[in-house]
Design an enzyme around this catalytic site. Structure first.
Site, PDB file in Angstrom:
ATOM      1  CG  ASP A 100      41.892 -44.730  -1.303  1.00 30.49           C
ATOM      2  OD1 ASP A 100      42.204 -44.847  -2.497  1.00 30.49           O
ATOM      3  OD2 ASP A 100      41.559 -45.682  -0.575  1.00 30.49           O
ATOM      4  CG  ASP A 201      40.591 -46.994  -6.334  1.00 28.85           C
ATOM      5  OD1 ASP A 201      40.529 -47.847  -5.440  1.00 28.85           O
ATOM      6  OD2 ASP A 201      39.781 -46.952  -7.282  1.00 28.85           O
ATOM      7  CD  GLU A 258      43.121 -51.427  -5.822  1.00 29.85           C
ATOM      8  OE1 GLU A 258      42.422 -52.334  -5.374  1.00 29.85           O
ATOM      9  OE2 GLU A 258      42.636 -50.505  -6.503  1.00 29.85           O
ATOM     10  CG  HIS A 323      38.687 -51.009   1.246  1.00 32.55           C
ATOM     11  ND1 HIS A 323      40.026 -50.821   0.986  1.00 32.55           N
ATOM     12  CD2 HIS A 323      38.037 -50.622   0.132  1.00 32.55           C
ATOM     13  CE1 HIS A 323      40.173 -50.352  -0.240  1.00 32.55           C
ATOM     14  NE2 HIS A 323      38.975 -50.217  -0.781  1.00 32.55           N
ATOM     15  CG  ASP A 324      38.834 -53.557  -2.161  1.00 38.82           C
ATOM     16  OD1 ASP A 324      37.725 -53.057  -1.925  1.00 38.82           O
ATOM     17  OD2 ASP A 324      39.731 -52.958  -2.793  1.00 38.82           O
TER      18      ASP A 324
HETATM   19  C1  GLC Z   1      39.546 -50.339  -5.783  1.00 39.20           C
HETATM   20  C2  GLC Z   1      39.001 -50.115  -4.398  1.00 39.20           C
HETATM   21  C3  GLC Z   1      37.654 -50.733  -4.306  1.00 39.20           C
HETATM   22  C4  GLC Z   1      36.749 -50.063  -5.315  1.00 39.20           C
HETATM   23  C5  GLC Z   1      37.349 -50.088  -6.717  1.00 39.20           C
HETATM   24  C6  GLC Z   1      36.666 -49.102  -7.597  1.00 39.20           C
HETATM   25  O1  GLC Z   1      39.762 -51.674  -6.052  1.00 39.20           O
HETATM   26  O2  GLC Z   1      39.893 -50.604  -3.437  1.00 39.20           O
HETATM   27  O3  GLC Z   1      37.098 -50.657  -3.021  1.00 39.20           O
HETATM   28  O4  GLC Z   1      35.505 -50.714  -5.336  1.00 39.20           O
HETATM   29  O5  GLC Z   1      38.708 -49.746  -6.734  1.00 39.20           O
HETATM   30  O6  GLC Z   1      37.020 -47.795  -7.240  1.00 39.20           O
END
Ligand code: GLC
Ligand code: CA
Length: 550
Positions: A100, A201, A258, A323-324
């Site tokens: 990640d 990310d 993402e 995880h979100d």
């Molecule tokens: C992404 C991650 C999340 C995090 C955010 C800031 O959305 O998946 O868990 O809080 O980025 O890094």
């Protein structure tokens, strides 16, 4: 244009959230040796890639998504030697490591930021986004994702810095060429160490409008408004293409971004092969929105739209959990009476769509949402912010608590449930986040040997995919079942195919007889414990995969 990296079509990716996976030394925090001790679990399932949520040095304001040392390992998780051991062990088992990578922002404890904030004219001055006050206030009205203003004042510079996430996550300034060079060389260092993929990310916010106009969105209860012009910026795509050229194009590295993509066209912009950005994309949808808008029809519609827009020239990440998000069986299925059948149905849906299936730790045993007794039990910064916004808007605390219970990212972050011993076998100490009380019933040990368990369903789906090109390569077609809660689809490849029906509801639904003309053997059923498929009148959450007649 055909996808050049054909191997990515055969990936089955398992996501580990290291803090909650397995603790090896009793401090209550999952770690790398813990993961190493459980790698057999991934091999037994049959997965061939591991997405590791961040394990870099971090003060853990956002559990590792705030990195203070990109080429170091978080002390609580172990050492670089542990990481090397994990890489070697993964290699032996044919599991590729996907790291990640968080490069929209760093931690405010990263040495780059410490230097950048110290004065206006230091060598790292431009590594972050600094603006002068406007009339003695923040430069604009933007809200941070985790509450309050997106700007924080630093007296040493007499300026504000921008942070889209928490104030301990200052945004990196991608307009600064030296910063970009540092990022690429750091990522290449990881590639040289043997990383075979990156999950990148929050990558759709890299480019910022240099004039930072006020947002026109209505303010949140705390008075600030979410930015309305951070997504879909051509400059962000330019940065991603440069990252691709500089980091991934030379090697055999798989990438998944993402992204926040308001339309399916924008989603495709990140992954169309000819654009040379990412191999796949994970669209981010805020949990509140997902909870309020999802339906079986919408799941089907979104799956079809993402497919229709690029049937040949791109590839898809398929997932319901990470995880979100809240736990998938609680959100899209039924975590009560139909827990087992609905968890299997959701697995059968994701694993029969075109694209790479992602499995988030615990999903393979049907882990559910948690319902902590008090707000104090929640750890996630976005849960804490959301609760405060509810209270500020005048909501009753018990109502606010009941809402955050549904929405919280901590639902996905409670410790992995390995067995029925104390703390579910996750730790011998006090877990950093409470274990879900249903661990006595829902755990790996209870399901490993049971041929009808959710775990076995995942194992069978993964095995099926490996022997069935219609699943990994086939065309997709949705069928008209006449009922929005009954999804029917076919996958076909070189004259061979599969037919899938999924009853996404607590009611019975009947497969129209015309759709059953071509069915051959039943390959899988979500009612296998009850004797399997018994005819076209599908039971609640019944799902079935047929072979099509040749
Ligand atoms: C992404 C991650 C999340 C995090 C955010 C800031 O959305 O998946 O868990 O809080 O980025 O890094
Ligand atoms: Ca530990």
């Amino acid at each position: 244009m055909q996808l050049s990296k054909d191997w990515i079509k055969d990936l089955i990716i398992y996501q580990i959230y290291p803090r909650s996976f397995c603790d090896s030394n009793g401090d209550g925090i999952g770690d790398l040796p813990g993961i190493l001790s459980k790698l057999y679990h991934l091999s037994n399932l049959g997965v061939n890639a591991l997405w590791l949520s961040p394990v870099y040095r971090s003060p853990n304001d956002d559990n590792g998504y705030d990195i203070s040392g990109y080429q170091e390992i978080m002390e609580e998780f172990g050492s670089m030697e542990d990481w090397d051991r994990l890489r070697d062990a993964c290699r032996e088992r044919g599991i590729r490591i996907i790291m990640d990578m968080v490069v929209n922002h760093s931690s405010d404890e990263h040495p780059w930021f410490t230097e950048s904030r110290s004065s206006r004219d230091n060598p790292k001055s431009e590594y972050y986004i600094w603006r002068d006050p406007v009339d003695g206030h923040e430069p604009n009205n933007w809200a941070s994702c985790f509450g309050g203003s997106a700007w924080e004042f630093v007296p040493e510079r007499g300026q504000y810095y921008f942070h889209y996430f928490s104030k301990k996550q200052p945004d990196l300034n991608w307009a600064c060429p030296e910063l970009r060079e540092e990022i690429y060389s750091m990522m290449n260092w990881w590639v040289a160490k043997g990383v075979e993929g990156f999950r990148v990310d929050a990558i759709s916010y890299l480019d910022k409008p240099q004039d930072f106009p006020d947002s026109k969105l209505s303010p949140r209860p705390d008075g600030y408004s979410f930015p309305d012009c951070l997504s879909c910026r051509p400059g962000t795509h330019d940065h991603i293409r440069e990252m691709n050229r500089r980091v991934y194009s030379s090697g055999n590295v798989m990438t998944v971004g993402e992204v926040s993509a308001p339309t399916v066209e924008e989603l495709a912009n990140y992954v169309r092969t000819e654009r040379e950005e990412f191999d796949m994309a994970i669209p981010f949808v805020p949990p509140i929105e997902e909870i309020n808008t999802w339906s079986p029809e919408k799941l089907k519609h979104d799956a079809w739209e993402s497919y229709r827009i690029m049937p040949e020239e791109g590839w898809w990440a398929r997932f319901l959990s990470n995880h979100d998000k809240p736990r998938q069986v609680s959100l899209y299925g039924d975590d009560g009476e139909y827990w087992e059948a609905s968890a299997k149905l959701l697995a059968m849906f994701i694993h029969t769509l075109p694209g790479t299936p992602f499995i988030y730790q615990g999903e393979e045993i049907g882990m559910t949402n948690v319902s902590f007794p008090s707000f104090e039990d929640y750890d996630d910064p976005s849960t804490r912010d959301q609760y405060h916004q509810y209270i500020l808007s005048g909501m009753d605390p018990s109502k606010a608590l009941s809402l955050v219970r549904l929405e919280s990212r901590d639902n996905a972050r409670t410790p992995m449930q390995w067995d029925s011993s104390e703390n579910a076998g996750f730790t011998t100490g006090k877990p950093w986040l409470k274990v879900n009380q249903n661990a006595l019933k829902i755990n790996v040990a209870a399901q490993r040997q049971d041929p009808h368990s959710i775990y076995s369903c995942y194992k069978n789906l993964i095995a099926l995919r490996k022997t069935c090109p219609a699943l990994s390569r086939g065309n997709l077609c949705f069928l008209d079942t006449g009922c929005p809660e009954l999804i029917g689809l076919t996958r076909s490849y070189e004259g061979k195919g599969l037919l899938v029906f999924l009853n996404f509801s607590k009611d019975g639904h009947t497969i129209p007889s015309g759709l059953l003309e071509n069915i051959g053997a039943v390959l899988m059923s979500s009612y296998d414990r009850e004797g399997g498929y018994q005819g076209e009148n599908l039971r609640p959450y019944e799902a079935v995969i047929f072979k099509m007649k040749d």
